[in-house]
Structure formats: C-alpha cells, structure tokens
Design a protein around this motif. Structure first.
Motif, PDB file in Angstrom:
ATOM      1  N   LEU A  11     -32.417  24.833  -9.107  1.00  0.00           N
ATOM      2  CA  LEU A  11     -31.313  24.135  -8.451  1.00  0.00           C
ATOM      3  C   LEU A  11     -30.424  25.114  -7.688  1.00  0.00           C
ATOM      4  O   LEU A  11     -29.988  24.830  -6.560  1.00  0.00           O
ATOM      5  CB  LEU A  11     -30.487  23.385  -9.500  1.00  0.00           C
ATOM      6  CG  LEU A  11     -29.294  22.565  -8.995  1.00  0.00           C
ATOM      7  CD1 LEU A  11     -29.756  21.474  -8.043  1.00  0.00           C
ATOM      8  CD2 LEU A  11     -28.515  21.979 -10.165  1.00  0.00           C
ATOM      9  N   PHE A  12     -30.185  26.282  -8.281  1.00  0.00           N
ATOM     10  CA  PHE A  12     -29.375  27.300  -7.632  1.00  0.00           C
ATOM     11  C   PHE A  12     -30.026  27.776  -6.333  1.00  0.00           C
ATOM     12  O   PHE A  12     -29.368  27.934  -5.305  1.00  0.00           O
ATOM     13  CB  PHE A  12     -29.171  28.475  -8.592  1.00  0.00           C
ATOM     14  CG  PHE A  12     -28.373  29.615  -8.010  1.00  0.00           C
ATOM     15  CD1 PHE A  12     -27.097  29.405  -7.525  1.00  0.00           C
ATOM     16  CD2 PHE A  12     -28.907  30.889  -7.949  1.00  0.00           C
ATOM     17  CE1 PHE A  12     -26.355  30.457  -6.989  1.00  0.00           C
ATOM     18  CE2 PHE A  12     -28.186  31.938  -7.418  1.00  0.00           C
ATOM     19  CZ  PHE A  12     -26.910  31.723  -6.938  1.00  0.00           C
ATOM     20  N   TRP A  13     -31.344  28.004  -6.363  1.00  0.00           N
ATOM     21  CA  TRP A  13     -32.064  28.412  -5.158  1.00  0.00           C
ATOM     22  C   TRP A  13     -31.974  27.331  -4.081  1.00  0.00           C
ATOM     23  O   TRP A  13     -31.779  27.638  -2.903  1.00  0.00           O
ATOM     24  CB  TRP A  13     -33.535  28.688  -5.503  1.00  0.00           C
ATOM     25  CG  TRP A  13     -33.788  30.078  -5.967  1.00  0.00           C
ATOM     26  CD1 TRP A  13     -33.661  30.560  -7.225  1.00  0.00           C
ATOM     27  CD2 TRP A  13     -34.210  31.190  -5.166  1.00  0.00           C
ATOM     28  NE1 TRP A  13     -33.975  31.892  -7.270  1.00  0.00           N
ATOM     29  CE2 TRP A  13     -34.322  32.311  -6.025  1.00  0.00           C
ATOM     30  CE3 TRP A  13     -34.506  31.352  -3.811  1.00  0.00           C
ATOM     31  CZ2 TRP A  13     -34.715  33.561  -5.562  1.00  0.00           C
ATOM     32  CZ3 TRP A  13     -34.903  32.598  -3.358  1.00  0.00           C
ATOM     33  CH2 TRP A  13     -34.991  33.695  -4.227  1.00  0.00           C
ATOM     34  N   MET A  14     -32.119  26.074  -4.475  1.00  0.00           N
ATOM     35  CA  MET A  14     -32.062  24.982  -3.510  1.00  0.00           C
ATOM     36  C   MET A  14     -30.679  24.899  -2.866  1.00  0.00           C
ATOM     37  O   MET A  14     -30.550  24.743  -1.640  1.00  0.00           O
ATOM     38  CB  MET A  14     -32.403  23.657  -4.183  1.00  0.00           C
ATOM     39  CG  MET A  14     -32.456  22.477  -3.198  1.00  0.00           C
ATOM     40  SD  MET A  14     -32.747  20.901  -4.014  1.00  0.00           S
ATOM     41  CE  MET A  14     -31.186  20.667  -4.857  1.00  0.00           C
ATOM     42  N   LEU A  15     -29.644  25.022  -3.689  1.00  0.00           N
ATOM     43  CA  LEU A  15     -28.280  24.977  -3.168  1.00  0.00           C
ATOM     44  C   LEU A  15     -28.026  26.135  -2.211  1.00  0.00           C
ATOM     45  O   LEU A  15     -27.411  25.959  -1.150  1.00  0.00           O
ATOM     46  CB  LEU A  15     -27.273  25.020  -4.326  1.00  0.00           C
ATOM     47  CG  LEU A  15     -27.166  23.763  -5.186  1.00  0.00           C
ATOM     48  CD1 LEU A  15     -26.298  24.027  -6.409  1.00  0.00           C
ATOM     49  CD2 LEU A  15     -26.591  22.607  -4.380  1.00  0.00           C
ATOM     50  N   ALA A  16     -28.525  27.321  -2.596  1.00  0.00           N
ATOM     51  CA  ALA A  16     -28.280  28.511  -1.777  1.00  0.00           C
ATOM     52  C   ALA A  16     -29.005  28.444  -0.442  1.00  0.00           C
ATOM     53  O   ALA A  16     -28.434  28.743   0.614  1.00  0.00           O
ATOM     54  CB  ALA A  16     -28.703  29.762  -2.550  1.00  0.00           C
ATOM     55  N   ILE A  17     -30.273  28.053  -0.472  1.00  0.00           N
ATOM     56  CA  ILE A  17     -31.100  28.100   0.736  1.00  0.00           C
ATOM     57  C   ILE A  17     -30.845  26.918   1.662  1.00  0.00           C
ATOM     58  O   ILE A  17     -30.753  27.085   2.889  1.00  0.00           O
ATOM     59  CB  ILE A  17     -32.590  28.166   0.348  1.00  0.00           C
ATOM     60  CG1 ILE A  17     -32.890  29.482  -0.377  1.00  0.00           C
ATOM     61  CG2 ILE A  17     -33.471  28.038   1.588  1.00  0.00           C
ATOM     62  CD1 ILE A  17     -34.304  29.589  -0.894  1.00  0.00           C
ATOM     63  N   PHE A  18     -30.695  25.734   1.092  1.00  0.00           N
ATOM     64  CA  PHE A  18     -30.630  24.528   1.932  1.00  0.00           C
ATOM     65  C   PHE A  18     -29.235  23.915   2.017  1.00  0.00           C
ATOM     66  O   PHE A  18     -28.746  23.617   3.118  1.00  0.00           O
ATOM     67  CB  PHE A  18     -31.616  23.482   1.417  1.00  0.00           C
ATOM     68  CG  PHE A  18     -33.046  23.943   1.410  1.00  0.00           C
ATOM     69  CD1 PHE A  18     -33.742  24.109   2.598  1.00  0.00           C
ATOM     70  CD2 PHE A  18     -33.699  24.235   0.221  1.00  0.00           C
ATOM     71  CE1 PHE A  18     -35.063  24.545   2.600  1.00  0.00           C
ATOM     72  CE2 PHE A  18     -35.015  24.669   0.203  1.00  0.00           C
ATOM     73  CZ  PHE A  18     -35.697  24.829   1.398  1.00  0.00           C
ATOM     74  N   ILE A  19     -28.602  23.709   0.884  1.00  0.00           N
ATOM     75  CA  ILE A  19     -27.357  22.929   0.862  1.00  0.00           C
ATOM     76  C   ILE A  19     -26.179  23.712   1.440  1.00  0.00           C
ATOM     77  O   ILE A  19     -25.393  23.175   2.233  1.00  0.00           O
ATOM     78  CB  ILE A  19     -27.033  22.458  -0.566  1.00  0.00           C
ATOM     79  CG1 ILE A  19     -28.223  21.698  -1.162  1.00  0.00           C
ATOM     80  CG2 ILE A  19     -25.776  21.592  -0.564  1.00  0.00           C
ATOM     81  CD1 ILE A  19     -28.645  20.486  -0.360  1.00  0.00           C
ATOM     82  N   PHE A  20     -26.045  24.979   1.061  1.00  0.00           N
ATOM     83  CA  PHE A  20     -24.872  25.762   1.475  1.00  0.00           C
ATOM     84  C   PHE A  20     -24.745  25.868   2.999  1.00  0.00           C
ATOM     85  O   PHE A  20     -23.657  25.661   3.550  1.00  0.00           O
ATOM     86  CB  PHE A  20     -24.916  27.146   0.827  1.00  0.00           C
ATOM     87  CG  PHE A  20     -23.675  27.949   1.036  1.00  0.00           C
ATOM     88  CD1 PHE A  20     -22.487  27.613   0.416  1.00  0.00           C
ATOM     89  CD2 PHE A  20     -23.685  29.055   1.881  1.00  0.00           C
ATOM     90  CE1 PHE A  20     -21.327  28.357   0.617  1.00  0.00           C
ATOM     91  CE2 PHE A  20     -22.544  29.810   2.094  1.00  0.00           C
ATOM     92  CZ  PHE A  20     -21.358  29.453   1.456  1.00  0.00           C
ATOM     93  N   PRO A  21     -25.824  26.154   3.755  1.00  0.00           N
ATOM     94  CA  PRO A  21     -25.675  26.254   5.214  1.00  0.00           C
ATOM     95  C   PRO A  21     -25.654  24.902   5.937  1.00  0.00           C
ATOM     96  O   PRO A  21     -25.322  24.847   7.127  1.00  0.00           O
ATOM     97  CB  PRO A  21     -26.927  27.050   5.650  1.00  0.00           C
ATOM     98  CG  PRO A  21     -27.648  27.435   4.413  1.00  0.00           C
ATOM     99  CD  PRO A  21     -27.184  26.532   3.329  1.00  0.00           C
ATOM    100  N   LEU A  22     -26.023  23.830   5.227  1.00  0.00           N
ATOM    101  CA  LEU A  22     -26.237  22.541   5.882  1.00  0.00           C
ATOM    102  C   LEU A  22     -25.027  22.033   6.662  1.00  0.00           C
ATOM    103  O   LEU A  22     -25.184  21.562   7.805  1.00  0.00           O
ATOM    104  CB  LEU A  22     -26.683  21.501   4.847  1.00  0.00           C
ATOM    105  CG  LEU A  22     -27.088  20.128   5.399  1.00  0.00           C
ATOM    106  CD1 LEU A  22     -28.248  20.274   6.382  1.00  0.00           C
ATOM    107  CD2 LEU A  22     -27.468  19.186   4.257  1.00  0.00           C
TER     108      LEU A  22
END
Length: 435
Positions: A11-22
């Motif tokens: 979940l942390f990887w998903m948030l970092a890679i996709f959600i944070f820059p979205l």
C-alpha cells in the motif's frame, strides 16, 4: 502479522508511486494546451518533483511509519524512487525546451541528483557491495580514507539543494504557474515538505535523547560493548523502546562522530535508564568507538525497528520462534531472547566465521540453562541443509516463525535455504539494512 506487513508495504508503494503525484498530474492535464509530446514531458517532470519531495519526507525518518513498514523498507523505496525519478527528469529535459535561468536551474538540479545517485549506489545502498565482494573491499577503503561517514551524510543532503533548484526552475515557468490548480498544489506540496524537513532539523535540540557513556569494554579484537545511561529524558520516551530495536547515535563533542549512525542494542533496562550496544569496527565511525572515554556525551534518535512487532502481532502465540543470527547480526536477536526466553519456545542459532566471534556465548548458554524452552546452537561458517536438519526437528521447521538478522547476503541465502525445507515465506522475516 507478516501478511499484514506485506499488505501495508504494498500500500505504501502504491501511495508513493501513483497516488502522491496524481493531484499534480491532474491539475496539469486540466491546464496544459501545448503539443502532446511537450505536455507529456511536463507531466513526467511533475511526477519526478513529487517524488523528490517524498524522498525528502522519508529522510526525516518518521517513527510512526517505521513501526508500520520499517525504516529499511522506507529507504529501499527512497533508493528505488530516486533512480526512476532521475530517468523521468532526464526524459523531461529531452521532451521540453527552455533557456536562460529556467534551463540553468533545471540542469543544475538534475546533475546534482545524478551525482548523488551514483554516489549512493556505491557507498550507501549496499545493493552492489552485497553482491560483489571485491567492490566491497574497495568501497571500504574509500570510506576509511576519503568518503567518511560525515562526508557521506553531507553529500546525501545535496538532494535538498537539488530540490530547491527544481523548485525555482518551476517558479520561473510562467505558463505553468498560471495554471491555478497546479500552482496551489505545487506550493502546498513544497511548503509542507520543506516545513517538515525544517522541523526535523530544528527539533534535534529537544527530540534527541541525551546519554552518557558509563561503561566501555572490548569484546573481541574488533568489537566493543558500550553502555549508555540516559539523562534528562522523559519516561514516556523510554517506554517506546522494544526488544530487537535499533537507534541512531552520535557523539557531538568528537570530531568525525557528529553525524548519526545506526546500531542495534543488546539490552535495554528501563528502570536503570540504560542501553547496551555491541559495535563492530567496520567503518570510520565504528572504528572510533573503542577510543571513547567514560563520561562522553551522546545523542540518541530512536527507537526504530519492527522485529518485536512481528512477535507481538502473531496470531499463534504458542508458535516456536527460530532466531537465526549471522555474525554481529546476533545483537538485536539477543535482546529478543532476553525478552522472550521465559515466555516462548525459542531455538537460537548463531553462525559465525570463527569461534573468536562468539562474544556472547556465555550469556546465551546461561539463558539455555535457566529456561527449559530456550535452545542455543552455534555453527562455524554458514548453515546448510545437513546442519539445519540436525539442529531443528522437522515439526519445528514446518511450524515455527523465523526471525533473521545478519548481512543482507546471508539473509537472502538463508531465505532460499529455508524454502528448500518447505518453510513458507510468510513465516520468515528480517529487516534488510542498507544504510
């Protein structure tokens, strides 16, 4: 617990890679009107900048996040994002055009990032040195004579300077900053992360625990035991320490030891307000440990670690624990053994390169004598199928929970070895240290 840990890590990887820059990407998409190829380059630049900010946040070592996924996992994401971020930033440079101060600030930021990334791959990540022995020897030589610990820390901080250059680079691009949604998010992202980093730097005056060296003794030719006594530290801070944890420590009055370095502790005594460290002389920082005098002041940032949480959150509290240590990786596992020898069935296995390295053999034998469910084994050189079969009953191997500590190369090898015995990945846990 391990299943939960992997879920949270994913979940942390998903948030970092996709959600944070979205949000930044969406805001740009709503405002860009130029050619598609140029717009894509701008979007890649925005993603790279968002990741730069996230890397700065990770560098503050947030303790709440460490207890969830572990600092090594955070730093692994830090390194992985940094590489992809540089690729995106370079492609951004190729797909867009600029000149003057806009081009200069962007180029400076990019080259600083490339330089620190190359340095980190060789001197900080451990990814290459764990796999290429001769390279590790050369890196150790350069660390001892040129790129000492304090130099490495300051070079790594150049990432902050690179981010500031990119921040200015974006501010100078009028048609980007005229997109109001993006401008608001750009300022918000930047100011929040810069504020958090500023707080991280300023708060050292009250956030770090203070301690004095009250005992120091050699354990072997290259290993020293240091006992620190906390002073002027609130009790609630000390209550956060758990078996298996590690801390960052520096000695502000000693040249070459003023930057934080991580070490696991052998034991922690809440009542006496003391922590015992066992430190092997590997780098320039740890080589100075043996020369420290009693009464020397130390600063401590911690605790950090996830080993104890893996035990506390097990579904089966009766499940046998296998503590598998390699070399000085024994240190955090000894603290777990001291905490759980009276409560759990434990098989403690210590592998070393020579008998002289068994500096805590007496302590572990005492635990085995004192507690009937604590079994201690030692092995000169690495374990193999035959040795494990002789040490552990087949039923134990199939049902036990394995906690490992040692070099990254050792733990990767033992994970493969245990898999040959049918041990499921969910029953094996270790913290992979590369910092």
């Amino acid at each position: 617990m391990l299943k939960s840990h992997r879920y949270l890590l994913g979940l942390f990887w998903m948030l970092a890679i996709f959600i944070f820059p979205l949000p930044l990407i969406q805001a740009l998409a709503n405002g860009l009107t130029g050619p598609a190829i140029s717009n894509l380059g701008i979007q890649l630049g925005a993603i790279a900048y968002a990741w730069m900010l996230l890397i700065i946040f990770i560098s503050t070592k947030p303790k709440w996040l460490d207890r969830i996924i572990g600092l090594p996992s955070m730093y692994f994401l830090h390194g992985g994002l940094a590489i992809i971020m540089i690729v995106f930033a370079y492609v951004h440079k190729l797909m867009t055009s600029s000149n003057g101060l806009i081009k200069l600030t962007g180029d400076i930021g990019l080259w600083i990032l490339i330089g620190t990334a190359v340095y980190s791959i060789f001197f900080l990540s451990g990814w290459l040195t764990d796999r290429i022995h001769w390279l590790k020897i050369w890196i150790r030589f350069f660390e001892k004579h040129i790129f000492k610990h304090e130099v490495s820390v300051w070079l790594h901080r150049l990432n902050i300077l690179a981010t500031l250059f990119v921040f200015i680079h974006v501010l100078l691009i009028d048609y980007i900053m005229q997109i109001k949604g993006f401008a608001i998010l750009f300022y918000a992202y930047s100011l929040i992360v810069f504020a958090l980093y500023a707080y991280f730097l300023i708060s050292k005056t009250w956030r770090f625990n203070r301690a004095k060296v009250i005992d120091i003794r050699p354990l072997s030719a290259n290993m020293t035991q240091v006992t620190l006594k906390f002073s002027h530290t609130r009790a609630e801070k000390l209550k956060k320490y758990q078996a298996g944890d590690y801390l960052f420590i520096d000695f502000p009055n000693i040249e070459g030891m003023k930057e934080m370095h991580p070490f696991s502790f052998v034991d922690f005594d809440y009542e006496k307000r003391q922590v015992v460290l066992a430190i092997r002389a590997d780098g320039d920082f740890s080589h100075k440990i043996a020369k420290i005098t009693i009464g020397e002041s130390a600063r401590i940032d911690g605790p950090f670690g996830t080993l104890n949480n893996q035990i506390l959150n097990q579904d089966d509290k009766q499940q046998a624990l296998i503590l598998l240590a390699g070399g000085t990786g024994v240190v955090p596992l000894i603290s777990l053994a001291l905490a759980y020898a009276s409560k759990r069935e434990i098989y403690f296995i210590w592998t070393i390169s020579s008998e002289a390295d068994l500096v805590y053999r007496k302590l572990l034998l005492q635990l085995a004598d004192q507690w009937p469910n604590f079994y201690y084994f030692e092995s000169i050189h690495r374990l193999n199928l035959e040795k494990i079969s002789a040490i552990l009953p087949e039923t134990i191997i199939d049902q036990a929970y394995f906690l490992m500590s040692g070099s990254n190369k050792m733990m990767i090898g033992y994970r493969s070895l245990l898999a040959k015995f049918g041990v499921k990945a969910k029953n094996i846990y270790y913290e992979k240290f590369s910092f």
